[in-house]
Design a protein around this motif. Structure first.
Motif, PDB file in Angstrom:
ATOM      1  N   ASN A 345       0.837  -1.203   0.000  1.00  0.00           N
ATOM      2  CA  ASN A 345       0.000   0.000   0.000  1.00  0.00           C
ATOM      3  C   ASN A 345       0.875   1.258   0.000  1.00  0.00           C
ATOM      4  O   ASN A 345       0.634   2.199  -0.758  1.00  0.00           O
ATOM      5  CB  ASN A 345      -0.918  -0.022   1.229  1.00  0.00           C
ATOM      6  N   GLN A 346       1.929   1.262   0.828  1.00  0.00           N
ATOM      7  CA  GLN A 346       2.795   2.452   0.888  1.00  0.00           C
ATOM      8  C   GLN A 346       3.634   2.617  -0.379  1.00  0.00           C
ATOM      9  O   GLN A 346       4.164   3.710  -0.621  1.00  0.00           O
ATOM     10  CB  GLN A 346       3.670   2.410   2.146  1.00  0.00           C
ATOM     11  N   ALA A 347       3.733   1.572  -1.203  1.00  0.00           N
ATOM     12  CA  ALA A 347       4.412   1.718  -2.497  1.00  0.00           C
ATOM     13  C   ALA A 347       3.655   2.690  -3.403  1.00  0.00           C
ATOM     14  O   ALA A 347       4.207   3.165  -4.393  1.00  0.00           O
ATOM     15  CB  ALA A 347       4.562   0.364  -3.182  1.00  0.00           C
ATOM     16  N   ASN A 348       2.405   3.021  -3.059  1.00  0.00           N
ATOM     17  CA  ASN A 348       1.674   4.080  -3.771  1.00  0.00           C
ATOM     18  C   ASN A 348       2.400   5.421  -3.695  1.00  0.00           C
ATOM     19  O   ASN A 348       2.135   6.311  -4.495  1.00  0.00           O
ATOM     20  CB  ASN A 348       0.281   4.264  -3.156  1.00  0.00           C
ATOM     21  N   MET A 349       3.273   5.575  -2.707  1.00  0.00           N
ATOM     22  CA  MET A 349       3.940   6.870  -2.538  1.00  0.00           C
ATOM     23  C   MET A 349       5.189   7.003  -3.400  1.00  0.00           C
ATOM     24  O   MET A 349       5.717   8.100  -3.544  1.00  0.00           O
ATOM     25  CB  MET A 349       4.333   7.058  -1.061  1.00  0.00           C
ATOM     26  N   VAL A 350       5.709   5.873  -3.927  1.00  0.00           N
ATOM     27  CA  VAL A 350       7.013   5.916  -4.596  1.00  0.00           C
ATOM     28  C   VAL A 350       6.918   5.392  -6.022  1.00  0.00           C
ATOM     29  O   VAL A 350       5.876   4.886  -6.435  1.00  0.00           O
ATOM     30  CB  VAL A 350       8.075   5.126  -3.777  1.00  0.00           C
ATOM     31  N   GLY A 351       8.000   5.543  -6.755  1.00  0.00           N
ATOM     32  CA  GLY A 351       8.025   5.097  -8.146  1.00  0.00           C
ATOM     33  C   GLY A 351       7.431   6.151  -9.073  1.00  0.00           C
ATOM     34  O   GLY A 351       7.115   7.262  -8.648  1.00  0.00           O
ATOM     35  N   PRO A 352       7.237   5.775 -10.355  1.00  0.00           N
ATOM     36  CA  PRO A 352       6.782   6.761 -11.345  1.00  0.00           C
ATOM     37  C   PRO A 352       5.372   7.284 -11.088  1.00  0.00           C
ATOM     38  O   PRO A 352       5.027   8.362 -11.540  1.00  0.00           O
ATOM     39  CB  PRO A 352       6.834   5.984 -12.671  1.00  0.00           C
ATOM     40  N   ALA A 353       4.541   6.509 -10.366  1.00  0.00           N
ATOM     41  CA  ALA A 353       3.198   6.977 -10.023  1.00  0.00           C
ATOM     42  C   ALA A 353       3.119   7.351  -8.546  1.00  0.00           C
ATOM     43  O   ALA A 353       2.036   7.459  -7.975  1.00  0.00           O
ATOM     44  CB  ALA A 353       2.167   5.896 -10.346  1.00  0.00           C
ATOM     45  N   GLY A 354       4.272   7.545  -7.917  1.00  0.00           N
ATOM     46  CA  GLY A 354       4.326   7.755  -6.476  1.00  0.00           C
ATOM     47  C   GLY A 354       3.783   9.119  -6.066  1.00  0.00           C
ATOM     48  O   GLY A 354       4.132  10.139  -6.660  1.00  0.00           O
ATOM     49  N   LEU A 355       2.962   9.122  -5.030  1.00  0.00           N
ATOM     50  CA  LEU A 355       2.339  10.375  -4.606  1.00  0.00           C
ATOM     51  C   LEU A 355       3.362  11.352  -4.042  1.00  0.00           C
ATOM     52  O   LEU A 355       3.074  12.547  -3.932  1.00  0.00           O
ATOM     53  CB  LEU A 355       1.237  10.077  -3.576  1.00  0.00           C
ATOM     54  N   ILE A 356       4.553  10.853  -3.653  1.00  0.00           N
ATOM     55  CA  ILE A 356       5.609  11.783  -3.253  1.00  0.00           C
ATOM     56  C   ILE A 356       6.861  11.633  -4.113  1.00  0.00           C
ATOM     57  O   ILE A 356       7.936  12.082  -3.727  1.00  0.00           O
ATOM     58  CB  ILE A 356       6.003  11.641  -1.767  1.00  0.00           C
ATOM     59  N   SER A 357       6.756  11.008  -5.265  1.00  0.00           N
ATOM     60  CA  SER A 357       7.962  10.921  -6.098  1.00  0.00           C
ATOM     61  C   SER A 357       7.716  11.209  -7.567  1.00  0.00           C
ATOM     62  O   SER A 357       8.658  11.389  -8.316  1.00  0.00           O
ATOM     63  CB  SER A 357       8.625   9.549  -5.943  1.00  0.00           C
ATOM     64  N   MET A 358       6.446  11.259  -7.983  1.00  0.00           N
ATOM     65  CA  MET A 358       6.213  11.471  -9.419  1.00  0.00           C
ATOM     66  C   MET A 358       6.721  12.834  -9.879  1.00  0.00           C
ATOM     67  O   MET A 358       7.082  13.009 -11.037  1.00  0.00           O
ATOM     68  CB  MET A 358       4.731  11.316  -9.754  1.00  0.00           C
ATOM     69  N   GLU A 359       6.766  13.789  -8.932  1.00  0.00           N
ATOM     70  CA  GLU A 359       7.151  15.150  -9.323  1.00  0.00           C
ATOM     71  C   GLU A 359       8.611  15.257  -9.744  1.00  0.00           C
ATOM     72  O   GLU A 359       8.977  16.144 -10.518  1.00  0.00           O
ATOM     73  CB  GLU A 359       6.909  16.119  -8.161  1.00  0.00           C
ATOM     74  N   ASP A 360       9.455  14.366  -9.221  1.00  0.00           N
ATOM     75  CA  ASP A 360      10.890  14.508  -9.487  1.00  0.00           C
ATOM     76  C   ASP A 360      11.216  14.384 -10.970  1.00  0.00           C
ATOM     77  O   ASP A 360      12.036  15.131 -11.499  1.00  0.00           O
ATOM     78  CB  ASP A 360      11.688  13.478  -8.681  1.00  0.00           C
ATOM     79  N   GLY A 361      10.585  13.427 -11.643  1.00  0.00           N
ATOM     80  CA  GLY A 361      10.849  13.236 -13.068  1.00  0.00           C
ATOM     81  C   GLY A 361      10.567  14.512 -13.845  1.00  0.00           C
ATOM     82  O   GLY A 361      11.355  14.949 -14.677  1.00  0.00           O
ATOM     83  N   GLU A 362       9.424  15.133 -13.545  1.00  0.00           N
ATOM     84  CA  GLU A 362       9.035  16.344 -14.258  1.00  0.00           C
ATOM     85  C   GLU A 362       9.985  17.505 -13.930  1.00  0.00           C
ATOM     86  O   GLU A 362      10.392  18.250 -14.820  1.00  0.00           O
ATOM     87  CB  GLU A 362       7.591  16.708 -13.910  1.00  0.00           C
ATOM     88  N   ALA A 363      10.362  17.623 -12.654  1.00  0.00           N
ATOM     89  CA  ALA A 363      11.279  18.712 -12.268  1.00  0.00           C
ATOM     90  C   ALA A 363      12.599  18.586 -13.035  1.00  0.00           C
ATOM     91  O   ALA A 363      13.133  19.570 -13.557  1.00  0.00           O
ATOM     92  CB  ALA A 363      11.525  18.680 -10.757  1.00  0.00           C
ATOM     93  N   LEU A 364      13.122  17.360 -13.118  1.00  0.00           N
ATOM     94  CA  LEU A 364      14.427  17.171 -13.765  1.00  0.00           C
ATOM     95  C   LEU A 364      14.330  17.353 -15.279  1.00  0.00           C
ATOM     96  O   LEU A 364      15.240  17.909 -15.898  1.00  0.00           O
ATOM     97  CB  LEU A 364      15.000  15.796 -13.420  1.00  0.00           C
ATOM     98  N   GLU A 365      13.222  16.915 -15.879  1.00  0.00           N
ATOM     99  CA  GLU A 365      13.061  17.133 -17.326  1.00  0.00           C
ATOM    100  C   GLU A 365      12.989  18.627 -17.636  1.00  0.00           C
ATOM    101  O   GLU A 365      13.523  19.089 -18.650  1.00  0.00           O
ATOM    102  CB  GLU A 365      11.819  16.390 -17.853  1.00  0.00           C
TER     103      GLU A 365
END
Lengths: 421, 160
Positions: A345-365
Motif C-alpha cells: 500500500n505504501q508503495a503508492n507513494m514511490v516510483g513513477p506513479a508515487g504520490l511523493i515521487s512522481m514530481e521529481d521526473g518532471e522537475a528534472l526534465e
C-alpha cells in the motif's frame, strides 16, 4: 570530440555554482563511463535475495554496460559484462531467469555461470577444413568479469582493481544506515521503473536536495511525512561521495508547520484530507525512530525508507540526456501478511506513479530542457551556506549537493586548485 | 442467454469500458470514479511483476475510498507534465459471466500530447475487468491494468 568543461570552469571553489554544461556535454558523458562507472568505485548490481538459487540470474547495468549477476552452482555470486567475446552480441537476452550455462544465439558459443568460455562449435572445423587456429586458447576468451563483493545481502561489482574494500568504501555512516535497513533477511516485493529525459547527475542532485522535499512534494508537506520544520538533516561520508537525508515525522505539529509555510508564501489555504490514512501511517521499525531516510551510495544506487516503504533504486544512464531508474521494493522475510500489505500500500507513494515521487521526473526534465540553450551559465547552490562542505541538522540546505560535485570532480579530473573537498 | 441477449450484453459492456476510459481523457474524474462499484478496486500492475509473481503495483487502490484518495491527491497536490491523454481502446472481449459479474478483457494504447501539440505513444496494456451488471447498469468491481510499458516515460499521474 573534446570536453567543453575544465577544472577552471567551476565559478566558485565551493561548488556553490554548478555549470549547466555538466548536464549536456557528450564527451564529458563518455569520460564518466570510464572515470566514474568503470572507475575505482563499487556499483550496486542487485540484491542477493533476487537470485536465491544456483543458476538464478538477473540483468542490470553499470553505467551503460549491460551486466549479468548470477549465482553459480557452488552458490557464489558472479558478474560479467553481457557481451560475447566472439563478435560482441548480447549473450543473455532475458531480464531474469535460471540457467545451467549461457549460450550466445549468434554462433552458439557457450559460457559457464562464471562467465568462462567452455564451448566453441566447430572449433576443429568441419570435414577436416576450417576451424579455429591451433593458437586459439579458449581460456583467453571468457566474458569480461567484474570484481564482486557481497555486503549485507547487497551485491556490489567493480571494473577496477583500485576500489577499496567494501567496508572502507561505504564508511561508517553508510554501514550504519544501509546496514540497519538490511539488518534482517529481506524479501523482494517487486519492481517499478521509469525513464526520465534528464542527465543522470540531476537525479543525484535531487536525491541530495533536502530543500525541495516538502516544496515540490506537497503530499509530504500536507501529511507531515517530510517538512522543513521537523528534526532532520543531511549527512555525508568523509569523502562526501555518499549521503543521507533523514527525517523524524511527528517532531513538529501540523499547526506550527502550516504557519511556517504560510509565512514563507508556500501555502495558506486549506489542506486536503484523506479517507484512509493507512498510507501515511508509520509503524516504527528502527530503534532511532527515523521516519524517512533517503540514502545515496555512489555512483549508481539509492536506498530509501519512507515510513514502511523500503527500496533500493538503481540509476542507469541512457546518453547524457536520459536515465532509467529501477526501484526494487522489499520487505523483511519475517513480515506477516498485514505488514506485506502495508508495504505494498505504501508503495503508492514511490516510483513513477508515487504520490511523493512522481514530481521529481518532471522537475528534472524541466531543468534538462531549459538549461540546454545556455550551457555557459550556472545554477546556484547556497542554501545552508557556502564555503566548507559539512553535515547540517536541517533540511533548509543543499550542502550535500556540493559534496557530490566535490567527489565527482576528483574522479573526473575536474577539481579546481584549492577547491573545497 | 440467447444470441440477441449476448450481443446486447457485449455492446453494453464495450460501451461502458470505452466510456470509463474516455472519462479520463476529459479529466472527468468524478465520472470515472462513478464507473467503480462501492466495493470496487483498481490496480496498475507492471507486466514484469506479473511475470515474476510479485504483487507490487504502481497504483494500488484496494478499496474505493483509497481510489478516491488517489484522485484527491491528483487534484490537490500532484505536479506532473501538463498534457492531453487519448485512450485508444480495442473492442472488449467478454470471457465469462458468473453471478452477474462479467470477466472482460480490453486492449488499450494511450497517446500523450503536450500542450505544445506534440504527440507520443505513452503506453500499451490491457484492462482485466470484473464488471457487475445490474438493472442494465455496469460497474467495475475490479480493474487490473496490466501495463506492458512498465518503464514509464517521466511519470504516471493520471490513471490509465
Amino acid at each position: 570530440m573534446s570536453i567543453s568543461i575544465g577544472a577552471q570552469d567551476w565559478p566558485h571553489k565551493d561548488y556553490s555554482r554548478v555549470p549547466f554544461r555538466l548536464y549536456h556535454d557528450e564527451a564529458l558523458y563518455q569520460r564518466e563511463q570510464k572515470n566514474v562507472f568503470r572507475g575505482p568505485v563499487w556499483s550496486v548490481l542487485g540484491l542477493e535475495a533476487e537470485i536465491p538459487k544456483p543458476g538464478d540470474y538477473r540483468l542490470t547495468h553499470v553505467g551503460e554496460e549491460s551486466v549479468v549477476y548470477v549465482r553459480d552452482a557452488q552458490g557464489e555470486i558472479r558478474a560479467f559484462v553481457n557481451r560475447c567475446a566472439h563478435r560482441g552480441a548480447e549473450v543473455v537476452r532475458f531480464p531474469a531467469g535460471n540457467a545451467e550455462d549461457f549460450t550466445c544465439i549468434y554462433h552458439a558459443w557457450n559460457y559457464s555461470l562464471a562467465g568462462d568460455l567452455q564451448g566453441v562449435p566447430f572449433r576443429r572445423g568441419a570435414n577436416g577444413k576450417g576451424g579455429m587456429p591451433a593458437s586459439f586458447d579458449i581460456k583467453q576468451h571468457g566474458l569480461l568479469k567484474l570484481r564482486v563483493t557481497v555486503w549485507n545481502g547487497v551485491i556490489f561489482g567493480s571494473f577496477s582493481g583500485d576500489a577499496e574494500p567494501i567496508e572502507a568504501y561505504l564508511g561508517p555512516l553508510m554501514r550504519d544506515h544501509v546496514g540497519e535497513l538490511l539488518s534482517r533477511p529481506i524479501k523482494i516485493l517487486g519492481y517499478q521503473r521509469q525513464r526520465v529525459k534528464a542527465n543522470w547527475k540531476l537525479y543525484h542532485e535531487n536525491i541530495r536536495d533536502a530543500y525541495h522535499g516538502s516544496l515540490l512534494h506537497e503530499f509530504n508537506r500536507t501529511f507531515g511525512m517530510s517538512r522543513l520544520t521537523q528534526v532532520a538533516g543531511g549527512h555525508m561520508d568523509s569523502q562526501h561521495r555518499h549521503s543521507i537525508l533523514f527525517q523524524y515525522a511527528g517532531s513538529d505539529s501540523d499547526e506550527e508547520a502550516r504557519k511556517a509555510y504560510a509565512e514563507n508564501g508556500v501555502q495558506s489555504g486549506n489542506y486536503m484530507t484523506l479517507n484512509d490514512y493507512a498510507m501515511a501511517t508509520h509503524t516504527k521499525e528502527n530503534p532511532r525512530g527515523i521516519s524517512t531516510r533517503i540514502i545515496s551510495v555512489f555512483p549508481n544506487a539509492f536506498f530509501h525508507q519512507i515510513y514502511n516503504s523500503l527500496a533500493m533504486r538503481k540509476i542507469r544512464p541512457l546518453g547524457h540526456g536520459e536515465f532509467e531508474l529501477v526501484w526494487t521494493l522489499f520487505g523483511y522475510a519475517d513480515d506477516d501478511e498485514a505488514m506485506t500489505r502495508h508495504r505494498i500500500n505504501q508503495a503508492n507513494m514511490v516510483g513513477p506513479a508515487g504520490l511523493i515521487s512522481m514530481e521529481d521526473g518532471e522537475a528534472l526534465e524541466m531543468v534538462q530542457r531549459s538549461t540546454a540553450p545556455r550551457q555557459d551559465i550556472s545554477g546556484v547552490v547556497e542554501m545552508g551556506g557556502v564555503g566548507a562542505i559539512r553535515d547540517l541538522d536541517t533540511r533548509a540546505q543543499e550542502v550535500t549537493i556540493r559534496g557530490f560535485w566535490a567527489y565527482y570532480s576528483r574522479l573526473m579530473g575536474l577539481e579546481r586548485e584549492g577547491a573545497e573537498r | 442467454m440467447n444470441m440477441k441477449d449476448s450481443q446486447g450484453m457485449d455492446t453494453l459492456i464495450s460501451r461502458f469500458v470505452l466510456d470509463s476510459a474516455m472519462a479520463l481523457d476529459r479529466e472527468d474524474f468524478d465520472h470515472w470514479l462513478d464507473c467503480f462499484a462501492d466495493d470496487g478496486r483498481y490496480v496498475v500492475m507492471p507486466r514484469e511483476n506479473r511475470a515474476q509473481g510479485y504483487d507490487l503495483a504502481l497504483m494500488y487502490c484496494d478499496t474505493k475510498p483509497v481510489l478516491q484518495d488517489r484522485i484527491s491527491v491528483l487534484r490537490h497536490a500532484s505536479k506532473f507534465n501538463p498534457h492531453y491523454d487519448r485512450h485508444i481502446i480495442s473492442a472488449s472481449l467478454v470471457r465469462g459471466m458468473e453471478a452477474g459479474i462479467a470477466t472482460v478483457e480490453t486492449n488499450f494504447l494511450v497517446v500523450q500530447t503536450t500542450l505544445t501539440g506534440v504527440s507520443n505513444l505513452f503506453c500499451a496494456g490491457g484492462y482485466e475487468d470484473r464488471i457487475r451488471v445490474q438493472d442494465g447498469k455496469a460497474r467495475l468491481v475490479e480493474r487490473i491494468v496490466l501495463l506492458d510499458s512498465f518503464s514509464v516515460p517521466n511519470c504516471l499521474a493520471i490513471p490509465l
